[in-house]
Design a protein around this motif. Structure first.
Motif, PDB file in Angstrom:
ATOM      1  N   HIS A   1      20.091  14.246 100.658  1.00  0.00           N
ATOM      2  CA  HIS A   1      20.871  14.986 101.908  1.00  0.00           C
ATOM      3  C   HIS A   1      21.436  13.609 102.539  1.00  0.00           C
ATOM      4  CE1 HIS A   1      18.825  18.932 101.412  1.00  0.00           C
ATOM      5  NE2 HIS A   1      17.954  18.203 100.784  1.00  0.00           N
ATOM      6  N   VAL A   2      22.762  13.878 103.013  1.00  0.00           N
ATOM      7  CA  VAL A   2      23.584  12.988 103.715  1.00  0.00           C
ATOM      8  C   VAL A   2      23.691  13.562 105.030  1.00  0.00           C
ATOM      9  CG1 VAL A   2      25.420  11.675 103.831  1.00  0.00           C
ATOM     10  CG2 VAL A   2      24.514  11.970 101.554  1.00  0.00           C
ATOM     11  N   ILE A   3      23.295  12.888 106.146  1.00  0.00           N
ATOM     12  CA  ILE A   3      23.251  13.322 107.422  1.00  0.00           C
ATOM     13  C   ILE A   3      24.240  12.625 108.521  1.00  0.00           C
ATOM     14  CG2 ILE A   3      22.204  14.384 109.563  1.00  0.00           C
ATOM     15  CD1 ILE A   3      20.235  13.811 106.301  1.00  0.00           C
ATOM     16  N   GLY A   4      25.172  13.031 108.705  1.00  0.00           N
ATOM     17  CA  GLY A   4      26.041  12.074 109.597  1.00  0.00           C
ATOM     18  C   GLY A   4      25.874  12.528 111.123  1.00  0.00           C
ATOM     19  N   VAL A   5      25.828  11.595 111.905  1.00  0.00           N
ATOM     20  CA  VAL A   5      25.305  11.573 113.257  1.00  0.00           C
ATOM     21  C   VAL A   5      26.496  11.013 114.211  1.00  0.00           C
ATOM     22  CG1 VAL A   5      23.674  11.274 114.996  1.00  0.00           C
ATOM     23  CG2 VAL A   5      22.997  11.761 112.608  1.00  0.00           C
ATOM     24  N   GLY A   6      27.393  11.863 115.000  1.00  0.00           N
ATOM     25  CA  GLY A   6      28.162  11.309 115.656  1.00  0.00           C
ATOM     26  C   GLY A   6      27.369  11.179 117.191  1.00  0.00           C
ATOM     27  N   LEU A   7      28.015   9.659 117.936  1.00  0.00           N
ATOM     28  CA  LEU A   7      27.232   9.545 119.026  1.00  0.00           C
ATOM     29  C   LEU A   7      28.115   8.927 120.353  1.00  0.00           C
ATOM     30  CD1 LEU A   7      24.878   7.588 116.888  1.00  0.00           C
ATOM     31  CD2 LEU A   7      24.025   9.122 118.381  1.00  0.00           C
ATOM     32  N   HIS A   8      27.854   9.307 121.219  1.00  0.00           N
ATOM     33  CA  HIS A   8      28.423   8.893 122.560  1.00  0.00           C
ATOM     34  C   HIS A   8      28.180   7.582 122.678  1.00  0.00           C
ATOM     35  CE1 HIS A   8      29.572  13.095 123.774  1.00  0.00           C
ATOM     36  NE2 HIS A   8      28.218  13.300 123.562  1.00  0.00           N
ATOM     37  N   GLY A   9      29.231   6.881 123.334  1.00  0.00           N
ATOM     38  CA  GLY A   9      28.967   5.443 123.748  1.00  0.00           C
ATOM     39  C   GLY A   9      29.344   4.340 122.679  1.00  0.00           C
TER      40      GLY A   9
ATOM     41  N   SER B   1      12.469   7.794 117.056  1.00  0.00           N
ATOM     42  CA  SER B   1      11.308   7.321 116.993  1.00  0.00           C
ATOM     43  C   SER B   1      11.322   5.774 116.366  1.00  0.00           C
ATOM     44  CB  SER B   1      10.594   8.234 116.012  1.00  0.00           C
ATOM     45  OG  SER B   1      11.034   8.249 114.546  1.00  0.00           O
ATOM     46  N   THR B   2      12.448   5.516 115.588  1.00  0.00           N
ATOM     47  CA  THR B   2      12.571   4.234 115.314  1.00  0.00           C
ATOM     48  C   THR B   2      13.460   3.277 116.009  1.00  0.00           C
ATOM     49  OG1 THR B   2      14.549   4.855 113.977  1.00  0.00           O
ATOM     50  CG2 THR B   2      12.351   4.875 112.701  1.00  0.00           C
ATOM     51  N   GLY B   3      13.814   3.882 117.074  1.00  0.00           N
ATOM     52  CA  GLY B   3      14.651   3.020 118.293  1.00  0.00           C
ATOM     53  C   GLY B   3      16.019   2.848 117.923  1.00  0.00           C
ATOM     54  N   LEU B   4      16.490   3.435 116.819  1.00  0.00           N
ATOM     55  CA  LEU B   4      18.053   3.276 116.673  1.00  0.00           C
ATOM     56  C   LEU B   4      18.998   3.989 117.771  1.00  0.00           C
ATOM     57  CD1 LEU B   4      18.396   4.034 112.889  1.00  0.00           C
ATOM     58  CD2 LEU B   4      17.846   1.788 114.075  1.00  0.00           C
ATOM     59  N   ILE B   5      18.370   4.946 118.206  1.00  0.00           N
ATOM     60  CA  ILE B   5      19.146   5.442 119.445  1.00  0.00           C
ATOM     61  C   ILE B   5      18.038   5.917 120.641  1.00  0.00           C
ATOM     62  CG2 ILE B   5      20.906   6.591 118.114  1.00  0.00           C
ATOM     63  CD1 ILE B   5      19.456   9.548 118.561  1.00  0.00           C
ATOM     64  N   THR B   6      18.624   6.006 121.759  1.00  0.00           N
ATOM     65  CA  THR B   6      17.474   6.051 122.989  1.00  0.00           C
ATOM     66  C   THR B   6      17.146   7.235 123.088  1.00  0.00           C
ATOM     67  OG1 THR B   6      19.612   6.334 124.481  1.00  0.00           O
ATOM     68  CG2 THR B   6      18.657   4.185 123.973  1.00  0.00           C
ATOM     69  N   GLY B   7      17.632   8.517 122.715  1.00  0.00           N
ATOM     70  CA  GLY B   7      17.472   9.946 123.037  1.00  0.00           C
ATOM     71  C   GLY B   7      18.327  10.952 122.023  1.00  0.00           C
ATOM     72  N   ALA B   8      17.875  12.116 122.112  1.00  0.00           N
ATOM     73  CA  ALA B   8      18.772  12.903 121.581  1.00  0.00           C
ATOM     74  C   ALA B   8      20.165  13.393 122.261  1.00  0.00           C
ATOM     75  CB  ALA B   8      17.991  14.365 121.323  1.00  0.00           C
ATOM     76  N   ASP B   9      20.208  13.010 123.747  1.00  0.00           N
ATOM     77  CA  ASP B   9      21.075  13.278 124.681  1.00  0.00           C
ATOM     78  C   ASP B   9      22.251  12.456 124.053  1.00  0.00           C
ATOM     79  OD1 ASP B   9      19.909  10.894 125.483  1.00  0.00           O
ATOM     80  OD2 ASP B   9      20.276  11.327 127.285  1.00  0.00           O
ATOM     81  N   ALA B  10      22.135  11.329 123.405  1.00  0.00           N
ATOM     82  CA  ALA B  10      23.152  10.360 122.878  1.00  0.00           C
ATOM     83  C   ALA B  10      24.257  11.050 121.887  1.00  0.00           C
ATOM     84  CB  ALA B  10      22.652   9.006 122.328  1.00  0.00           C
TER      85      ALA B  10
END
Length: 306
Positions: free
Chosen positions: A213-221, A292-301
């Protein structure tokens, strides 16, 4: 020419709440001293031992890296990648994919506390400035179409393959007689559409395979400083579902709509008959793992997932 961007590979392993450079076995000095010393001693014991031919991938790992380093990284990571118990996997596929330990080099790295990241055939790679990797194949297809008008035909669905007569038959009624056939269909699907199915059916039922499964995650900032210049990262532990994450927006600024406002990650999660995955939940589980691995600060990103 300038249609490519060139990158120095920066790949890392996230383990025990820290990043360790890839290849992991060359950089065990980054571990806590007890784990570091245990891993090095295990590698030394493995190198000094005489082993018969390994019968499976698990035996090969233990004979090559020692049980200690295997327990720390190689066993959990490879179970996560392939989705099967490692004693069910062979060893003939590896080739030059794995850096075999150089004992003196590892001792020197530990002694000098030195990072060792240059191993591998892809320590420098290139990526298209526009269009992702797909543009490579679209450009190649366009060149073939220009050179051989009418020969390139897309969007046909194979319905029958007659291997005896070397004929491929398609849903639109067309038939193509071939001299050689190169197929990217899964083996069970290809044989299932062919006259080979009666003879090979029992063999197909025994084939083992895994999926991704390949999951792309677009992020703010913008990515945090802990991800600066990182290309991709490996995740052996069970605090996240993915085994690898790529900082895809680092490959080209055009991989996001506006590089000043957005960035992106690409995660990979394996699935097999013995490691099922609920596709309905995998995007949410991936976001939770990124937190949980610290790659992003929270789901709101997160701007969106795909």
């Amino acid at each position: 020419g300038d249609a490519w961007l060139h990158h120095e590979r920066e790949s890392w392993v996230w383990i025990k709440n820290r990043f360790v450079p890839y290849p992991f076995q060359n950089n065990i000095h980054r571990l806590d001293p007890p784990d570091r010393d245990r891993a090095l001693a295990g590698i030394e014991r493995a190198a000094a031992s005489t082993h018969g031919q390994p019968l499976n991938f698990r035996e090969w790992i233990a004979a090559t890296f020692g049980e200690d380093l295997a327990d720390i990284f190689f066993y959990p990571y490879n179970r996560k990648v392939w989705g099967y118990p490692l004693d069910m996997l062979g060893v003939s596929w590896m080739g030059e994919r794995v850096a075999v330990p150089d004992i003196e080099r590892l001792r020197r790295n530990v002694r000098e506390n030195r990072d060792d990241v240059s191993w591998g055939p892809n320590n420098r790679f290139r990526f298209p400035l526009h269009g992702g990797t797909g543009v490579v194949w679209r450009t190649l297809a366009a060149r073939l179409a220009d050179k051989h008008p009418g020969r390139l035909r897309m969007g046909r669905r194979l319905v029958r393959l007659d291997a005896a007569s070397r004929t491929a038959r398609f849903a639109d009624g067309a038939a193509v007689v071939y001299e050689r056939l190169l197929s990217t269909l899964p083996l069970d699907a290809l044989v299932g559409l062919s006259d080979l199915a009666p003879a090979l059916g029992p063999v197909l039922r025994d084939l083992r395979y895994s999926s991704t499964h390949v999951i792309g995650v677009g992020l703010h900032g913008r990515p945090g400083p802990h991800l600066e210049k990182k290309c991709w990262m490996y995740f052996p532990e069970d605090d996240c579902p993915f085994y690898r994450v790529t900082v895809f927006s680092h490959y080209s600024p055009n991989n996001v709509p506006d590089a000043a406002r957005y960035w992106s990650l690409m995660a990979e999660v394996s699935e097999s008959k013995v490691k099922p995955v609920d596709a309905r939940c995998i995007a949410a589980a991936t976001v939770a793992g990124l937190v949980s691995t610290g790659l992003i600060t929270g789901a709101d990103a997160v701007h969106h997932t795909w």
